[in-house]
Design an enzyme around this catalytic site. Sequence first.
Site, PDB file in Angstrom:
ATOM      1  N   TYR A 164       0.418  -1.483  -0.012  1.00  0.00           N
ATOM      2  CA  TYR A 164       0.086  -0.160   0.176  1.00  0.00           C
ATOM      3  C   TYR A 164       0.735   1.222   0.152  1.00  0.00           C
ATOM      4  O   TYR A 164       0.500   2.205  -1.056  1.00  0.00           O
ATOM      5  CB  TYR A 164      -0.433  -0.071   1.083  1.00  0.00           C
ATOM      6  CG  TYR A 164      -2.225   1.820   1.266  1.00  0.00           C
ATOM      7  CD1 TYR A 164      -3.327   1.341   1.019  1.00  0.00           C
ATOM      8  CD2 TYR A 164      -1.505   1.914   2.217  1.00  0.00           C
ATOM      9  CE1 TYR A 164      -4.302   2.034   0.761  1.00  0.00           C
ATOM     10  CE2 TYR A 164      -2.705   3.089   2.622  1.00  0.00           C
ATOM     11  CZ  TYR A 164      -4.086   3.689   1.379  1.00  0.00           C
ATOM     12  OH  TYR A 164      -5.031   4.294   1.413  1.00  0.00           O
ATOM     13  N   LYS A 168       1.384   4.311  -2.696  1.00  0.00           N
ATOM     14  CA  LYS A 168       0.675   5.018  -2.449  1.00  0.00           C
ATOM     15  C   LYS A 168       1.895   6.260  -2.513  1.00  0.00           C
ATOM     16  O   LYS A 168       1.512   7.807  -3.504  1.00  0.00           O
ATOM     17  CB  LYS A 168      -0.125   5.804  -0.880  1.00  0.00           C
ATOM     18  CG  LYS A 168      -0.988   4.220  -1.212  1.00  0.00           C
ATOM     19  CD  LYS A 168      -2.434   5.486  -2.127  1.00  0.00           C
ATOM     20  CE  LYS A 168      -3.723   5.441  -2.101  1.00  0.00           C
ATOM     21  NZ  LYS A 168      -4.684   5.539  -2.440  1.00  0.00           N
TER      22      LYS A 168
HETATM   23  P1  NAP Z   1     -13.211   2.001   0.932  1.00  0.00           P
HETATM   24  O1  NAP Z   1     -14.307   1.708   2.483  1.00  0.00           O
HETATM   25  O2  NAP Z   1     -12.305   0.438   1.473  1.00  0.00           O
HETATM   26  O3  NAP Z   1     -13.626   2.026  -0.290  1.00  0.00           O
HETATM   27  C1  NAP Z   1     -13.078   1.725  -1.411  1.00  0.00           C
HETATM   28  C2  NAP Z   1     -13.277   2.278  -3.259  1.00  0.00           C
HETATM   29  O4  NAP Z   1     -12.830   2.306  -4.352  1.00  0.00           O
HETATM   30  C3  NAP Z   1     -14.839   1.410  -2.831  1.00  0.00           C
HETATM   31  O5  NAP Z   1     -15.639   2.301  -3.650  1.00  0.00           O
HETATM   32  C4  NAP Z   1     -14.300  -0.038  -3.971  1.00  0.00           C
HETATM   33  O6  NAP Z   1     -15.614  -0.094  -4.721  1.00  0.00           O
HETATM   34  C5  NAP Z   1     -13.302   0.696  -4.840  1.00  0.00           C
HETATM   35  N1  NAP Z   1     -12.292  -0.053  -5.308  1.00  0.00           N
HETATM   36  C6  NAP Z   1     -11.587  -1.055  -4.140  1.00  0.00           C
HETATM   37  N2  NAP Z   1     -11.231  -2.462  -5.518  1.00  0.00           N
HETATM   38  C7  NAP Z   1     -11.816  -1.789  -6.578  1.00  0.00           C
HETATM   39  C8  NAP Z   1     -11.221  -2.126  -7.691  1.00  0.00           C
HETATM   40  N3  NAP Z   1     -10.965  -3.860  -7.764  1.00  0.00           N
HETATM   41  N4  NAP Z   1     -11.880  -2.051  -8.640  1.00  0.00           N
HETATM   42  C9  NAP Z   1     -12.732  -0.655  -8.788  1.00  0.00           C
HETATM   43  N5  NAP Z   1     -13.077   0.391  -7.717  1.00  0.00           N
HETATM   44  C10 NAP Z   1     -12.654  -0.550  -6.651  1.00  0.00           C
HETATM   45  O7  NAP Z   1     -11.971   3.172   1.074  1.00  0.00           O
HETATM   46  P2  NAP Z   1     -12.059   4.690   1.451  1.00  0.00           P
HETATM   47  O8  NAP Z   1     -11.827   4.527   2.800  1.00  0.00           O
HETATM   48  O9  NAP Z   1     -13.295   4.986   0.664  1.00  0.00           O
HETATM   49  O10 NAP Z   1     -10.807   5.405   0.832  1.00  0.00           O
HETATM   50  C11 NAP Z   1     -10.832   5.802  -0.299  1.00  0.00           C
HETATM   51  C12 NAP Z   1      -9.809   6.187  -0.870  1.00  0.00           C
HETATM   52  O11 NAP Z   1      -8.863   6.729   0.588  1.00  0.00           O
HETATM   53  C13 NAP Z   1      -8.891   4.661  -1.308  1.00  0.00           C
HETATM   54  O12 NAP Z   1      -7.625   5.612  -1.942  1.00  0.00           O
HETATM   55  C14 NAP Z   1      -7.508   5.129   0.463  1.00  0.00           C
HETATM   56  O13 NAP Z   1      -6.093   4.326  -0.212  1.00  0.00           O
HETATM   57  C15 NAP Z   1      -7.634   6.149   0.615  1.00  0.00           C
HETATM   58  N6  NAP Z   1      -7.288   6.315   2.090  1.00  0.00           N
HETATM   59  C16 NAP Z   1      -8.021   6.461   2.757  1.00  0.00           C
HETATM   60  C17 NAP Z   1      -7.633   5.855   4.563  1.00  0.00           C
HETATM   61  C18 NAP Z   1      -8.782   5.708   5.573  1.00  0.00           C
HETATM   62  O14 NAP Z   1      -8.542   5.779   6.543  1.00  0.00           O
HETATM   63  N7  NAP Z   1     -10.438   4.767   5.742  1.00  0.00           N
HETATM   64  C19 NAP Z   1      -7.036   6.395   4.454  1.00  0.00           C
HETATM   65  C20 NAP Z   1      -5.916   7.241   3.614  1.00  0.00           C
HETATM   66  C21 NAP Z   1      -6.028   6.829   2.293  1.00  0.00           C
HETATM   67  P3  NAP Z   1     -15.898  -1.531  -5.068  1.00  0.00           P
HETATM   68  O15 NAP Z   1     -15.282  -2.278  -3.736  1.00  0.00           O
HETATM   69  O16 NAP Z   1     -17.495  -0.832  -4.988  1.00  0.00           O
HETATM   70  O17 NAP Z   1     -15.035  -1.989  -6.060  1.00  0.00           O
END
Ligand code: NAP
Length: 259
Positions: A164, A168
């Site tokens: 990861y 990133k």
């Molecule tokens: P999440 O709740 O797990 O949602 C992830 C999203 O990405 C879902 O809509 C999922 O859609 C989509 N996704 C994952 N794999 C995919 C694939 N193979 N094809 C198409 N879509 C895919 O994650 P989140 O927390 O909202 O994270 C969103 C972004 O923020 C990510 O880039 C993550 O690295 C970043 N981020 C999150 C955090 C945190 O603490 N939450 C912190 C730092 C950065 P489907 O499952 O419907 O495909």
Amino acid sequence: MTKPSTNGVTIALEGKVAFVTGASRGIGAAIALRLAQAGAVVAMTARDRAGLHRTEAAIESAGGRAWWRTADLASGAQIRSVTMATLREFGRVDILVNNAGLTFPQRVLEVGLREWRTTLDVNLLAPLLLVQAFTPGMIERRSGKIINISSQAGLGALEEHASYSASKSALHLLTQTMAVEFGRDNIQANCIAPTVILTDMAEQVWPPGPRSEAMRARIALGRFGKPSEVADAVLFLASPLSDFITGEVLSVDGGFRAR
Ligand code: NAP
């Protein structure tokens, strides 16, 4: 529709087409809603139809317009078909938000080839392929915004996040390369690097317990973030208010990096 505003300055994205990946839940759903509230038409993708339906319904009940197609962003063929469908439908994308991401918590010695490749495909290669699909039109129009959602784990090491973090931190340099190559075409490319934001991903990585309490204690504001707080930063980077900001990695981290 009420427009988000700061100090009386309304951010209006009427006439703009935004494309948001990972809009089926979490941060991506909040970003899609926020851009639609500001007046953009929002094209969305993810794998989960029901989730995309939910985001579409939220946008429509806020008076906005959404459109979606499912795609697995680990597949180059599916990326091609969703980008072609989007361009057929709207003719262009003005704001590209590469938000979809995933993580497989594994220690360095446990990293599997399949997990490494899927992480790099979805978190790093998909943003590149989407930029390759949508940026030529931005170059022609001499206007465009690329916003890539990275992570604090791309700025500093985090146990169990080898693949990861690699994806990133590479996304940061990829974004900065885009900023340099597309600058003369008046296209801004930036990253947002959140700390823990309360979504499904955070539940997976930071279940309640001493480890998540220790993480929270490192955040100056003393709490984890909300998806809407990342969406607000995206709105700023998608708007003309940020036209002289490019190649930046904006921490949305409650002061995590201030320590
Ligand atoms: P999440 O709740 O797990 O949602 C992830 C999203 O990405 C879902 O809509 C999922 O859609 C989509 N996704 C994952 N794999 C995919 C694939 N193979 N094809 C198409 N879509 C895919 O994650 P989140 O927390 O909202 O994270 C969103 C972004 O923020 C990510 O880039 C993550 O690295 C970043 N981020 C999150 C955090 C945190 O603490 N939450 C912190 C730092 C950065 P489907 O499952 O419907 O495909």
